[in-house]
Design a protein around this motif. Structure first.
Motif, PDB file in Angstrom:
ATOM      1  N   THR A   1       0.809  -1.226   0.000  1.00  0.00           N
ATOM      2  CA  THR A   1       0.000   0.000   0.000  1.00  0.00           C
ATOM      3  C   THR A   1       0.840   1.272   0.000  1.00  0.00           C
ATOM      4  OG1 THR A   1      -0.125   0.057   2.436  1.00  0.00           O
ATOM      5  CG2 THR A   1      -1.833  -1.177   1.276  1.00  0.00           C
ATOM      6  N   THR A   2       2.166   1.155  -0.145  1.00  0.00           N
ATOM      7  CA  THR A   2       3.044   2.319   0.020  1.00  0.00           C
ATOM      8  C   THR A   2       2.731   3.434  -0.968  1.00  0.00           C
ATOM      9  OG1 THR A   2       4.808   0.938   0.895  1.00  0.00           O
ATOM     10  CG2 THR A   2       5.449   3.074   0.028  1.00  0.00           C
ATOM     11  N   ALA A   3       2.486   3.105  -2.235  1.00  0.00           N
ATOM     12  CA  ALA A   3       2.317   4.130  -3.265  1.00  0.00           C
ATOM     13  C   ALA A   3       0.857   4.516  -3.480  1.00  0.00           C
ATOM     14  CB  ALA A   3       2.920   3.639  -4.574  1.00  0.00           C
TER      15      ALA A   3
ATOM     16  N   VAL B   1      -4.493   7.404   0.606  1.00  0.00           N
ATOM     17  CA  VAL B   1      -4.922   6.907   1.917  1.00  0.00           C
ATOM     18  C   VAL B   1      -6.271   6.203   1.839  1.00  0.00           C
ATOM     19  CG1 VAL B   1      -3.594   8.471   3.382  1.00  0.00           C
ATOM     20  CG2 VAL B   1      -5.749   9.252   2.427  1.00  0.00           C
ATOM     21  N   THR B   2      -7.177   6.693   0.982  1.00  0.00           N
ATOM     22  CA  THR B   2      -8.486   6.044   0.866  1.00  0.00           C
ATOM     23  C   THR B   2      -8.361   4.683   0.191  1.00  0.00           C
ATOM     24  OG1 THR B   2      -8.815   7.355  -1.144  1.00  0.00           O
ATOM     25  CG2 THR B   2      -9.840   8.167   0.870  1.00  0.00           C
TER      26      THR B   2
ATOM     27  N   HIS C   1      -0.910  13.088  -0.879  1.00  0.00           N
ATOM     28  CA  HIS C   1      -2.178  12.421  -0.614  1.00  0.00           C
ATOM     29  C   HIS C   1      -2.299  12.059   0.860  1.00  0.00           C
ATOM     30  CE1 HIS C   1       0.553   8.989  -1.627  1.00  0.00           C
ATOM     31  NE2 HIS C   1       0.033   8.538  -0.511  1.00  0.00           N
ATOM     32  N   ASP C   2      -1.224  12.288   1.638  1.00  0.00           N
ATOM     33  CA  ASP C   2      -1.199  11.981   3.069  1.00  0.00           C
ATOM     34  C   ASP C   2      -1.565  13.232   3.854  1.00  0.00           C
ATOM     35  OD1 ASP C   2      -0.613  11.366   5.726  1.00  0.00           O
ATOM     36  OD2 ASP C   2       1.090  10.102   5.182  1.00  0.00           O
ATOM     37  N   LEU C   3      -2.787  13.256   4.375  1.00  0.00           N
ATOM     38  CA  LEU C   3      -3.274  14.451   5.047  1.00  0.00           C
ATOM     39  C   LEU C   3      -2.500  14.740   6.323  1.00  0.00           C
ATOM     40  CD1 LEU C   3      -6.974  15.395   4.943  1.00  0.00           C
ATOM     41  CD2 LEU C   3      -5.678  16.025   6.943  1.00  0.00           C
TER      42      LEU C   3
ATOM     43  N   ALA D   1      -9.590   8.043   6.681  1.00  0.00           N
ATOM     44  CA  ALA D   1      -8.747   6.994   6.103  1.00  0.00           C
ATOM     45  C   ALA D   1      -7.311   7.038   6.602  1.00  0.00           C
ATOM     46  CB  ALA D   1      -8.759   7.101   4.582  1.00  0.00           C
ATOM     47  N   ILE D   2      -6.919   8.083   7.347  1.00  0.00           N
ATOM     48  CA  ILE D   2      -5.547   8.204   7.825  1.00  0.00           C
ATOM     49  C   ILE D   2      -5.272   7.118   8.865  1.00  0.00           C
ATOM     50  CG2 ILE D   2      -3.865   9.685   8.999  1.00  0.00           C
ATOM     51  CD1 ILE D   2      -5.481  12.088   8.084  1.00  0.00           C
ATOM     52  N   PRO D   3      -4.268   6.270   8.666  1.00  0.00           N
ATOM     53  CA  PRO D   3      -3.913   5.272   9.691  1.00  0.00           C
ATOM     54  C   PRO D   3      -3.148   5.944  10.831  1.00  0.00           C
ATOM     55  CG  PRO D   3      -2.447   5.060   7.807  1.00  0.00           C
ATOM     56  CD  PRO D   3      -3.416   6.152   7.465  1.00  0.00           C
ATOM     57  N   THR D   4      -3.827   6.292  11.895  1.00  0.00           N
ATOM     58  CA  THR D   4      -3.222   7.084  12.968  1.00  0.00           C
ATOM     59  C   THR D   4      -2.340   6.261  13.893  1.00  0.00           C
ATOM     60  OG1 THR D   4      -5.177   6.747  14.350  1.00  0.00           O
ATOM     61  CG2 THR D   4      -5.137   8.711  12.950  1.00  0.00           C
TER      62      THR D   4
END
Length: 630
Positions: A231-233, A236-237, A571-573, A615-618
């Motif tokens: 999922t690296t590239a 986030v959704t 794309h990473d909030l 969708a951010i993996p916190t």
């Protein structure tokens, strides 16, 4: 060879013991994996986390039997795997490391399968996805062509590339006129299925391509799935959807998962156990709750801390080096690592925003439109696909505007249009008092000394035939600035040192540097002509979280030193929020909302922005506890 090991539990699928892998190079022998041991139970997910070069992928290749030999080889260790061949009985234990290649091949794909990081490089661009998927099915199962196609369609539905039969039926009925009979509906459904099988990889999105590679990986019904940075590239959704899909497949198929990543936030979303790798060794392992609630090793603490956390606003991100230095100090006993990093108060944020708004606007964009022509059968333009559609905003001198959105929303096209790397269809762009859209080539070339861009992939944006010194000096030569050759070399040496590289590196080539170091070279090149404005286009997306933290900190330091103005695209909030004063969310070529970064995150005004935030993996303990309880 059947194992006689008594202490391997009946539900253990994989038991790796004291594994050592080395690579023989011309200069020296590299110990890539140095005596690691771990187990994976049936239905369990082991998250293997660490920076690039820590040995994660080499471990996966060793388990799969895919190590390139030479130069790589397993020098010691055991890889016990519990196969499930019906013809030979269930639960056979074998040491994969002792099997000849002919027998090892029986396990690879059908019993142990893998998902690679980059789906476009894992799929052949000249064959349809249907051909490649049916080929994988027939490799592991003795079935006819027709049965292989049927199974391929079922797999594409299982990984949600194709809708289910019920959804396809509803779509068919809606498309057909009148009251279609059952035969017509069935034929329409079959055409939709066959149309997907006939598509080529370039006709699918990144998320769809990754789902296709997952379908190929599970086509042999493996007991263990190795997912190497899958999922690296991805946005986030899309990343959240892929993680959810892998969880569903693991549960539905009762398989085990070895999930490799450099991002502990992603690990928190999917893993049951975690193994943290550093310089070829597992420095810490335990349940996901233990690792996140009470990390023991400074390296683990550093990985957790250096990822931008949307809930906190830090002045600078802690780095791995901060934690390892504290470990080495004699007075570090009892230090609380959880509070490393200076937090910025809400008053400071408001004061900075107020101060920026008193400055003149450096960039003003009014009703900008950028479209790409869609050609008809005879080459004439039928219509335009609008990548940027009526965008207007102002950017103050010294400000960082974060630009966030999914792939295809128009972020990069907007950035390139601002620099006239893409010609706009209409609208105006004012930069430092000049109308950029009306400038001639000669005038634009002069202005571009003040406008620079840092691209996502540093390796492809650096000429492999030029030394680092020549690359950084090139803008000075093009614009005939910097004085004499000696003064230019002094300028290049200063810039390299300023971005954290040794001035003696000037004679080296790009391939001699790591990804983070190459990105620093790109930053040094962007600074060569003393610009006022820099576009950072996904400039940290491909970096490890620890290297990412170093580059983000560097960009902030350089902004203060050179009074730079940034548009920061990602794309990473979470990353955007850390860097930005204000944030602009784009969707389908338009602005969804724009405002202070803290306000956008705390009080999003649109459903699209809320979806991005959710969708951010916190990696926070509350979300981990909720997942484990559910």
């Amino acid at each position: 060879m059947v194992a006689t090991v008594k202490d391997i539990a009946p539900n253990t699928i994989l038991d790796v013991r004291n594994l050592q892998v080395q690579f023989d190079t011309d200069e020296k022998v590299i110990q890539a994996v140095d005596g690691i041991s771990f187990q994976i139970e049936q239905g369990e997910t082991l998250g293997v986390v660490g920076e690039s070069g820590s040995g994660k992928s080499v471990t996966a290749l060793a388990v799969m039997g895919l190590l390139p030999n030479p130069p790589g080889k397993i020098t010691h260790g055991e890889i016990w795997f519990r196969g499930n061949f019906q013809s030979k009985g269930s639960g056979e234990l074998v040491d994969l490391n002792q099997l000849p290649e002919s027998r090892r091949r029986l396990y690879r794909g059908s019993q142990i399968s893998t998902i690679f990081q980059e789906p476009m490089s894992a799929l052949n661009p000249v064959f349809t996805i249907g051909f490649q998927l049916t080929e994988s099915i027939r490799q592991h199962r003795q079935v006819s062509d027709a049965e292989a196609r049927r199974q391929a369609i079922a797999l594409l539905q299982e990984v949600q590339v194709l809708p289910s039969d019920e959804e396809l039926r509803e779509t068919a009925i809606a498309q057909l006129p009148g009251n279609p009979d059952e035969r017509t509906i069935t034929e329409t459904i079959n055409r939709q299925k066959q149309a997907m099988l006939k598509r080529y990889p370039h006709q699918l999105s990144g998320g769809q391509l990754q789902r296709v590679t997952i379908a190929m990986a599970i086509s042999g019904d493996p007991r263990l799935l190795v997912a190497d940075e899958p999922t690296t590239a991805l946005d986030v959704t899309v990343q959240a959807a892929i993680l959810n899909l892998l969880r569903e497949l693991r549960s539905h198929r009762h398989m085990s998962l070895m999930f490799i990543t450099h991002d502990l936030g992603v690990i928190a979303e999917i893993a049951d156990k975690v193994a943290v790798m550093y310089q070829g060794q597992i420095v810490e392992s335990g349940s996901v709750w233990e690792i996140f609630s009470n990390p023991q090793h400074p390296y683990t603490q550093g990985l957790l801390a250096c990822r931008p956390q949307p809930e906190k606003r830090l002045r600078y991100l802690p780095t791995i080096a901060d934690f390892m230095q504290v470990k080495d100090r004699a007075d570090s006993n009892g230090q609380d690592f959880s509070e490393m990093g200076d937090q910025v108060s809400s008053e400071e944020v408001e004061d900075r925003l107020s101060s920026l708004q008193t400055r003149e606007s450096l960039l003003s964009v009014q009703n900008l439109q950028v479209g790409f022509p869609i050609r008809g059968v005879f080459g004439n333009t039928k219509r335009y696909a609008m990548a940027v559609n009526g965008v207007s905003f102002d950017l103050f001198a010294g400000e960082t505007l974060g630009l966030v959105g999914e792939s295809g929303c128009g972020k990069t096209t907007l950035a390139r249009a601002l620099l006239r790397l893409v010609e706009p269809m209409s609208g105006t762009i004012w930069f430092d008092g000049e109308n950029v859209t009306n400038l001639t080539y000669r005038q634009l070339r002069r202005l571009r000394r003040q406008m620079q861009i840092i691209f996502q992939d540093p390796f492809s944006s650096l000429n492999p035939r030029m030394t680092i010194g020549s690359i950084v000096m090139e803008p000075l030569n093009i614009h005939q600035e910097g004085g004499t050759n000696k003064q230019k070399r002094e300028r290049v040496a200063y810039l390299l040192e300023r971005v954290g590289l040794d001035a003696n590196y000037m004679k080296r080539y790009p391939h001699e540097f790591s990804g983070g170091q190459r990105q620093r070279v790109c930053i040094a090149r962007a600074l060569a002509n003393y610009p006022k404005f820099i576009v950072c286009d996904e400039s940290v997306s491909a970096l490890d979280v620890s290297v990412q933290a170093q580059v983000l900190n560097l960009l902030k330091e350089l902004q203060q030193e050179f009074d730079l103005t940034y548009i920061f695209i990602s794309h990473d909030l979470g990353v955007v929020k850390f860097m930005s004063d204000r944030m602009m969310v784009m969707n389908r070529g338009k602005i969804e909302e724009i405002g202070p970064a803290e306000q956008i995150y705390r009080q999003p005004q649109t459903d699209y922005t809320r979806t991005l935030i959710d969708a951010i993996p916190t990696g926070d303990l509350a979300s981990i506890q909720k997942r484990l309880a559910g």
